[in-house]
Design a protein around this motif. Structure first.
Motif, PDB file in Angstrom:
ATOM      1  N   ALA A  10       0.811  -1.215   0.000  1.00 36.37           N
ATOM      2  CA  ALA A  10       0.000   0.000   0.000  1.00 36.37           C
ATOM      3  C   ALA A  10       0.842   1.262   0.000  1.00 36.37           C
ATOM      4  CB  ALA A  10      -0.934   0.003   1.213  1.00 36.37           C
ATOM      5  N   ASP A  53      -3.905  -0.040  -2.166  1.00 36.61           N
ATOM      6  CA  ASP A  53      -4.812   1.084  -2.328  1.00 36.61           C
ATOM      7  C   ASP A  53      -5.959   0.664  -3.275  1.00 36.61           C
ATOM      8  OD1 ASP A  53      -6.061   3.438  -2.947  1.00 36.61           O
ATOM      9  OD2 ASP A  53      -4.249   4.511  -3.576  1.00 36.61           O
ATOM     10  N   GLY A  75      -5.488  -0.834   2.426  1.00 37.78           N
ATOM     11  CA  GLY A  75      -4.484  -0.612   3.458  1.00 37.78           C
ATOM     12  C   GLY A  75      -4.901   0.484   4.418  1.00 37.78           C
ATOM     13  N   SER A  82      -1.948  -1.454   7.885  1.00 39.88           N
ATOM     14  CA  SER A  82      -2.098  -2.255   6.669  1.00 39.88           C
ATOM     15  C   SER A  82      -1.939  -3.746   6.965  1.00 39.88           C
ATOM     16  CB  SER A  82      -1.074  -1.826   5.611  1.00 39.88           C
ATOM     17  OG  SER A  82      -1.395  -0.547   5.117  1.00 39.88           O
TER      18      SER A  82
END
Ligand code: MG
Length: 383
Positions: A10, A53, A75, A82
């Motif tokens: 992420a 993401d 995340g 995350s």
């Protein structure tokens, strides 16, 4: 042993320089993330969660195209959040199942490391791969005087790190900060757990700075092979006003007869590329009996062959086509043909060659009955 895995992907990775975040960078034909995901799945992970993401979902789908056994979840603002999001996405697994937490940016994960951390987890609360520190350690600011620090019991921690999922979740729940953990081992340590070190691997380097990618590309290249393919084609002359050769239409007092546009140059080249990857010939992919290819522009065939190379994580290195005919004169059109091929193949011009020869009046090309073409393609693919 049954285990699941989480890849943390992420981050934005600003230290790696401008451009895409490092998990999306391509190394030897596939993204850094795919290298990591393939390694964990090939190593036996029953379920793999990629923490990424949600806005990057199209990139994720493209990067992992064709790979089965993974899911994704959003995340958090920090690495710790995350990791916990990834663990939450494994709630359908047994609570005490071993889970491997891996950084996306360590693409060269081998099966031996996976086996080592899982085995060490048998009598520990956490198992991490690590390398001894080889350099002498100094402490102090840049351009100021420094002091030497002992290094004899220091390790450089890598990933994947192995834990039982419930144990790691409990440790995260108890983490009070104020600092942010930089790996998962320290979370379990601070929670009173016993975390052991197993031998890491220098190949498990974390890609962090721009120069790391150049080294990684070299390492990735070792696992690649060069393949060569050749192709030949011929078509008969018949009545017409123009002829297609190497993707370029040339005004001529005859045309080549064929089911498609009869571009013998593109056909020979398509066969050369298919040959390099052992994918049969152009007739296997586009049967001349199929009416949809009647009169078709042959760049379709070539693009299909190149896509097959790319699907294997491969790339074209260079191509070389020779056209064999008495007429038309090829030389005035050679530059346009090279440019057209370079465009179709997405190659620099100096990796595309078009040559021509006559057969001095001999044979079917010499008598003007037909035109022949031969081609060679060099392709690089994963071994
Ligand atoms: Mg043909």
């Amino acid at each position: 042993m049954t285990f699941s895995a989480v890849i943390v992907a992420a981050g934005s990775g600003t230290r790696a320089g401008p451009g895409q975040a490092k998990q999306w960078r391509v190394l030897a034909g596939k993204t850094v993330l795919r290298w990591s995901a393939e390694a964990l799945l090939a190593g036996g992970a029953q379920k793999l969660v990629i923490v990424a993401d949600p806005e990057a979902r199209p990139q994720l789908d493209e990067a992992l195209d064709g790979l089965a056994g993974w899911t994704t979840t959003a995340g958090g603002a920090t690495r710790a959040l995350s990791v916990q999001a990834g663990l939450a996405a494994l709630a359908d697994r047994a609570a005490d199942e071993p889970v491997l937490i891996h950084d996306a940016a360590r693409p060269f994960l081998g099966a031996a490391t996976i086996v080592s951390v899982l085995k060490a987890l048998d009598d520990a609360d956490g198992a991490i791969p690590a390398l001894p520190v080889a350099d002498t350690l100094k402490s102090g600011a840049l351009d100021s005087s420094v002091v030497t620090k002992p290094r004899n019991d220091l390790w450089r921690a890598q990933t994947p790190q192995a834990f039982r999922r419930d144990r790691l979740l409990a440790a995260y729940a108890a983490w009070t900060g104020p600092d942010e953990p930089t790996d998962d081992g320290q979370v379990v340590e601070r929670h009173g757990g016993r975390v052991v070190v197993v031998p890491g691997n220098p190949m498990l380097m974390k890609l962090t700075y721009p120069e790391d990618f150049a080294m990684a590309e070299t390492l990735a290249g070792r696992a690649r092979i060069t393949r060569m393919g050749q192709g030949f084609d011929a078509h008969r002359w018949g009545p017409g006003e123009s002829v297609w050769l190497c993707g370029v239409e040339i005004a001529h007092d005859e045309t080549l007869i064929g089911h498609s546009d009869a571009d013998a140059g593109l056909h020979a080249l398509t066969d050369a590329i298919l040959g390099a990857i052992g994918e049969g010939d152009i007739g296997d992919h586009f049967p001349p009996t199929d009416p949809q290819w009647k009169g078709a522009a042959s760049d379709k065939f070539l693009i299909h062959a190149v896509n097959l190379v790319r699907q294997r994580g491969g790339s074209l290195v260079n191509v070389d086509v020779t056209l064999i005919c008495e007429r038309p004169k090829i030389k005035p059109h050679r530059a346009a043909m090279r440019e057209r091929l370079a465009q179709i193949l997405d190659l620099p011009l100096d990796r595309v060659s078009v040559k021509a020869t006559t057969t001095e009046g001999m044979g079917f090309t010499g008598r003007g009955e037909g035109l022949a073409a031969q081609a060679i393609a060099v392709v690089e693919t994963p071994a």
